[in-house]
Design a protein around this motif. Structure first.
Motif, mmCIF file in Angstrom:
data_model
loop_
_atom_site.group_PDB
_atom_site.id
_atom_site.type_symbol
_atom_site.label_atom_id
_atom_site.label_comp_id
_atom_site.label_asym_id
_atom_site.label_seq_id
_atom_site.Cartn_x
_atom_site.Cartn_y
_atom_site.Cartn_z
ATOM 1 N N LEU A 194 0.826 -1.205 0.000
ATOM 2 C CA LEU A 194 0.000 0.000 0.000
ATOM 3 C C LEU A 194 0.863 1.259 0.000
ATOM 4 O O LEU A 194 0.523 2.254 -0.626
ATOM 5 N N ARG A 225 1.366 7.700 -2.917
ATOM 6 C CA ARG A 225 0.919 7.413 -1.547
ATOM 7 C C ARG A 225 2.065 7.603 -0.557
ATOM 8 O O ARG A 225 1.874 8.122 0.537
ATOM 9 N N GLN A 261 -5.785 8.412 -4.236
ATOM 10 C CA GLN A 261 -4.764 7.876 -3.329
ATOM 11 C C GLN A 261 -5.063 8.227 -1.874
ATOM 12 O O GLN A 261 -4.831 7.422 -0.968
ATOM 13 N N THR A 267 -7.688 5.819 -0.713
ATOM 14 C CA THR A 267 -7.094 4.502 -0.452
ATOM 15 C C THR A 267 -6.424 4.484 0.916
ATOM 16 O O THR A 267 -6.606 3.544 1.700
#
Length: 109
Positions: free
Chosen positions: A11, A17, A49, A52
């Motif tokens: 991730l 990110r 992003q 997320t």
């Protein structure tokens, strides 16, 4: 003893990110437009992003206002700080650890 590379958080292993997380780690908070500016991202990509990271529990996003005056302020969470530190540690280990060569592996196992 078998060698294994450290696990790297997929991730956070994304350039945008990671930039968001590093920026928010050094700031108390940042609004959306500032993050857009410092990361060099488009608003659409940054929005995706951030969502997320928010869904993962790494960011808190506070929204105020509506329409053109709407404002989103992002903050890194404790979970996000822990994930970022673990990611950094994993990368350091990845570069610092020595992979055994084939001869060493034969003698070990």
């Amino acid at each position: 003893m078998s060698f294994k590379f450290p696990v790297i958080n997929p991730l956070l292993h994304n350039e945008l990110r990671l930039k968001i997380m590093v920026a928010l780690d050094s700031l108390e908070s940042a609004n959306f437009m500032y993050l857009c500016e410092i990361t060099g991202s488009t608003r659409g990509n940054l929005s995706v992003q951030i969502k997320t990271l928010q869904e993962a529990g790494y960011l808190q996003v506070d929204k105020s206002g509506s329409g053109p005056a709407a404002r989103s302020v992002c903050r890194i969470t404790h979970k996000g700080i822990d994930a970022l530190r673990a990611y950094e540690h994993g990368l350091r280990r990845l570069f610092e650890e020595r992979v055994p060569d084939m001869e060493e592996k034969k003698s070990v196992g």
